[in-house]
Design an enzyme around this catalytic site. Structure first.
Site, mmCIF file in Angstrom:
data_model
loop_
_atom_site.group_PDB
_atom_site.id
_atom_site.type_symbol
_atom_site.label_atom_id
_atom_site.label_comp_id
_atom_site.label_asym_id
_atom_site.label_seq_id
_atom_site.Cartn_x
_atom_site.Cartn_y
_atom_site.Cartn_z
ATOM 1 C CB CYS A 37 -14.061 -61.241 -18.220
ATOM 2 S SG CYS A 37 -12.659 -61.203 -17.068
ATOM 3 C CB CYS B 175 -14.119 -63.032 -14.927
ATOM 4 S SG CYS B 175 -13.627 -61.471 -15.227
ATOM 5 C CG ASP B 176 -16.857 -65.302 -16.649
ATOM 6 O OD1 ASP B 176 -16.878 -65.234 -15.617
ATOM 7 O OD2 ASP B 176 -17.336 -64.484 -17.522
#
Ligand code: NAP
Length: 314
Positions: free
Chosen positions: A134, A137-138
């Site tokens: 992701c 997200c990261d």
């Protein structure tokens, strides 16, 4: 009967939320079950450029938040639960979750798909420790670091473009010598000075002690094996595999028809082979898996679930 709903929708991604909106608007007692977080895969995407009406700066999470608010306004009930078994053999369908049991006159399966793994040693162990599925997200963790994106499809190239906003350098590692991604997306990547390509290359192993430290590549044409070590100052780098998706349909195996890789087969009305059971979104066997097709599926499934209930129940 306890916990009896008109419609139980399994999954709260765009397909499930759209089905929820349509079912609740039709005044059906509607429950959406979601095992983890609302939104499905789209919340892992930062840019949503091809959903009609989605304008500049629209993100996956913001789109989902609006979908959720809208469905709740019409009275959709939501529960966090993981479906572990289903019984579709009777007129009232039974959905068994870890937290409880739910009964439904009609079921809409919208549990989507999950990222496929590369399948090399070290991948699982180092997930969350340098390996991520992701970018939204990261990406932030890799600010000014190097990143490798694995795959050559739309996801890989789009997420690589997104990662250039954070990483120092992004290398797309692809097993062939041409990308599968749409030409328009490819062009952007070829023009981006932060993106490099490693063609005809597979990942043999990801190594590291608690964090990604090196990756072993194999050239598919020459057979040459090389190991890339993290820059000494950085100590680590990122690996983002985007090598496709697999349907989350394990729990329905043997209970409804699906193809040999697990995508659920429906007709154009989203009906499965079991009366009263519908499927919508990425879990279906179909040619285009997008938010726009998922929401359309959800709407069609809900309308047909309503028709089914009207004609089969008093
Ligand atoms: P995909 O189109 O199936 O592409 C997967 C890529 O990973 C391919 O390039 C494939 O290589 C490679 N690959 C597969 N298994 C591999 C392995 N074990 N090791 C290394 N590489 C591997 O998947 P996707 O990009 O996630 O897209 C899925 C669907 O969502 C597609 O229909 C796509 O169009 C859609 N999508 C659309 C958008 C958009 O329109 N903006 C964005 C994201 C996704 P080969 O090319 O050699 O097969």
């Amino acid at each position: 009967m306890e916990n009896l709903y008109d419609v139980v929708i399994i999954g709260a991604g765009p397909a499930g939320l759209s089905a929820g909106l349509y079912a609740a608007r039709a005044k059906m007692k509607t429950l959406i079950l979601e095992k983890e977080r609302v939104g499905g895969q789209i919340v892992t995407t930062n840019e949503v450029v091809n959903y009609p009406g989605s304008i500049k700066d629209a993100t996956g999470p913001s789109l989902v938040a609006r979908m959720l608010e809208q469905s709740e306004e019409f009275g959709v009930e939501r529960k966090k639960d993981t479906v572990v078994d289903v019984d579709f053999t009777q007129k009232i369908k039974v959905i068994k979750g870890e937290q409880g049991e739910y009964n439904a006159k009609a079921v809409i399966i919208a549990s989507g798909a999950k990222p496929k793994l590369i399948g090399c040693p070290g991948e699982k162990e180092l997930t969350g420790k340098g390996v991520s599925y992701c970018a939204t997200c990261d990406a932030d963790f890799f600010t000014d670091l190097e990143v490798f994106v694995v795959g050559g499809g739309d996801s890989a190239v789009e997420e690589a473009l997104y990662l250039t906003k954070f990483a120092r350098k992004v290398t797309i590692v692809h097993r062939r010598d041409e990308l599968r991604a749409a030409k328009s997306i490819q062009e952007k990547a070829f023009k981006n000075s932060k993106i490099e390509f490693m063609w005809d290359t597979g990942i043999e192993e990801i190594k590291g002690d608690g964090i990604v430290e090196s990756v072993v590549f194999k050239n598919k044409k020459t057979g040459e094996v090389t190991e890339y070590q993290a820059n000494e100052e950085d100590g680590t780098f990122g690996i983002f595999p985007f090598v496709g998706y697999q349907p989350l349909s394990e729990v329905y195996k043997g209970k409804i028809n699906m193809n040999d890789v697990g995508y659920v087969i429906t007709d154009v009305e989203m009906k499965t082979n079991v009366e009263g059971v519908f499927a919508a979104g990425d879990i279906r066997e179909k040619s285009l898996r997008q938010v726009v097709t998922a929401t359309a599926d959800g709407a069609i499934a809900a309308v047909n679930a309503e028709k089914y209930i009207e004609s089969h129940f008093e």
